[in-house]
Motif scaffolding. Structure first.
Motif, short mmCIF file in Angstrom:
data_model
loop_
_atom_site.label_atom_id
_atom_site.label_comp_id
_atom_site.label_asym_id
_atom_site.label_seq_id
_atom_site.Cartn_x
_atom_site.Cartn_y
_atom_site.Cartn_z
N MET A 192 0.89 -0.88 0.00
CA MET A 192 -0.16 0.28 -0.38
C MET A 192 1.25 1.31 -0.16
N PHE A 193 0.55 2.52 -0.45
CA PHE A 193 1.54 3.50 -1.20
C PHE A 193 0.50 4.15 0.35
N GLN A 194 1.54 5.09 0.82
CA GLN A 194 0.84 6.55 1.28
C GLN A 194 2.39 7.16 1.29
N ALA A 195 0.98 8.50 0.93
CA ALA A 195 2.17 9.64 0.54
C ALA A 195 2.85 10.41 2.46
N PRO A 196 3.92 10.54 2.38
CA PRO A 196 4.99 11.08 4.11
C PRO A 196 4.08 12.09 4.39
N ALA A 197 4.06 12.14 5.96
CA ALA A 197 3.61 14.10 6.09
C ALA A 197 3.88 14.58 5.92
N GLY A 198 5.57 14.42 5.86
CA GLY A 198 6.04 15.26 5.73
C GLY A 198 7.47 15.03 5.63
N VAL A 199 8.97 16.19 5.09
CA VAL A 199 9.29 16.11 4.36
C VAL A 199 11.02 17.15 5.02
N PHE A 200 11.82 16.45 5.67
CA PHE A 200 12.31 17.82 6.34
C PHE A 200 13.65 17.29 5.82
N ILE A 201 14.52 18.87 5.40
CA ILE A 201 15.90 19.18 4.98
C ILE A 201 16.29 19.73 5.40
N GLU A 202 17.89 19.45 6.15
CA GLU A 202 18.24 20.41 7.11
C GLU A 202 19.88 20.57 5.83
N PRO A 203 20.07 21.44 4.45
CA PRO A 203 21.07 22.10 4.01
C PRO A 203 22.77 21.41 5.17
N GLU A 204 22.28 22.10 6.79
CA GLU A 204 23.58 22.37 7.20
C GLU A 204 24.10 21.30 7.35
N PHE A 205 23.00 20.33 7.69
CA PHE A 205 23.78 18.83 8.36
C PHE A 205 24.78 18.24 7.41
N LEU A 206 25.05 18.72 5.86
CA LEU A 206 25.93 17.96 5.19
C LEU A 206 27.05 18.47 5.56
N GLN A 207 27.52 19.66 5.96
CA GLN A 207 29.17 19.84 6.81
C GLN A 207 29.59 19.56 7.76
N THR A 208 28.29 18.13 8.16
CA THR A 208 29.28 17.09 9.38
C THR A 208 29.86 16.31 8.48
N LEU A 209 29.51 15.67 6.65
CA LEU A 209 29.42 14.25 6.16
C LEU A 209 30.77 14.37 5.91
N ASP A 210 31.24 13.60 5.21
CA ASP A 210 33.00 12.89 5.22
C ASP A 210 32.19 13.37 3.47
N PRO A 211 33.35 13.43 2.36
CA PRO A 211 33.20 13.28 1.16
C PRO A 211 32.73 12.16 0.64
N ARG A 212 32.89 10.53 1.05
CA ARG A 212 31.92 9.63 1.06
C ARG A 212 30.80 9.13 1.07
N GLN A 213 31.12 9.58 2.11
CA GLN A 213 29.06 10.01 2.44
C GLN A 213 28.93 11.03 1.46
N LEU A 214 29.50 12.63 1.16
CA LEU A 214 28.62 13.41 0.12
C LEU A 214 28.33 12.80 -1.10
N LYS A 215 29.14 11.73 -1.48
CA LYS A 215 29.54 11.13 -2.75
C LYS A 215 28.44 10.26 -3.21
N SER A 216 28.21 10.26 -2.52
CA SER A 216 27.12 8.89 -1.86
C SER A 216 25.43 9.25 -2.09
N GLY A 217 25.36 10.32 -1.26
CA GLY A 217 24.08 11.08 -1.34
C GLY A 217 24.06 11.92 -3.32
N TYR A 218 25.12 12.48 -3.36
CA TYR A 218 25.11 13.00 -4.62
C TYR A 218 25.10 12.00 -5.88
N ALA A 219 25.07 10.69 -5.77
CA ALA A 219 24.57 9.93 -6.72
C ALA A 219 23.36 9.50 -6.74
#
Length: 145
Positions: free
Chosen positions: A1-28
Motif C-alpha cells: 500500500m502506498f501512502q504519502a509521507p506526512a512531511g519531508v524535512f531537509i536541513e542542508p547544513e547537516f551535510l557539512q558534518t558528512l565526510d566526502p564519501r558520504q556526500l558523494k554517495s548522496g550525490y549519486a
C-alpha cells in the motif's frame, strides 16, 4: 500500500558534518534524478562536479524533480518506475558486498555502479547511445570506470 509521507524535512547544513564519501554517495541519487529527467541540469553539474559549499539549490532541484515524477504517478505504475534507475543492480551489489568484510558499499555508491551497469544494458537494448552511456560511466563521483 502506498501512502504519502506526512512531511519531508531537509536541513542542508547537516551535510557539512558528512565526510566526502558520504556526500558523494548522496550525490549519486541526485545525478540519477538529472539523468532520468533533466539532461540540461545533468550536463551543467557534470561539468561543475560534486563539490560545492551550498547544496541548497541542488537539493531543491532534486526534490522538485522527484516530486513532479511522484505526482504524475503516485502508485508507481508508470513514470515513477524511472526513480528505480540504478537500484536493481545497485541493491544486488549492495547486498553482495555486505557479506564481504571490508568491501561494504554505501547505498549511493552501489546505485552509482548500478547506473553505469543499467546504462550499458540500455545501450544493448537500443534505448541509450553508447556516447551517453560513456558520459555516465566517466563521472568521477561514480568511482567506477
Amino acid at each position: 500500500m502506498f501512502q504519502a509521507p506526512a512531511g519531508v524535512f531537509i536541513e542542508p547544513e547537516f551535510l557539512q558534518t558528512l565526510d566526502p564519501r558520504q556526500l558523494k554517495s548522496g550525490y549519486a541519487e541526485v545525478l540519477k534524478h538529472w539523468l532520468i529527467a533533466d539532461a540540461a541540469a545533468f550536463e551543467q553539474h557534470r561539468r561543475l562536479g560534486w563539490l560545492t559549499d551550498d547544496w541548497t539549490p541542488i537539493i531543491r532541484e532534486s526534490v522538485a524533480l522527484k516530486q513532479r515524477i511522484v505526482a504524475q504517478d503516485p502508485l508507481e505504475s508508470g513514470p515513477r518506475k524511472l526513480l528505480n534507475f540504478g537500484h536493481t543492480v545497485g541493491h544486488a551489489l549492495e547486498s553482495y558486498l555486505l557479506n564481504q568484510p571490508g568491501r561494504e558499499a554505501l547505498h549511493g555508491e552501489a546505485v552509482a555502479a548500478g547506473l553505469v551497469c543499467e546504462s550499458w544494458l540500455s545501450v544493448q537494448r537500443g534505448l541509450l547511445s553508447a556516447d551517453e552511456a560513456r558520459q555516465n560511466r566517466n563521472l568521477r563521483v561514480f568511482g567506477v570506470r
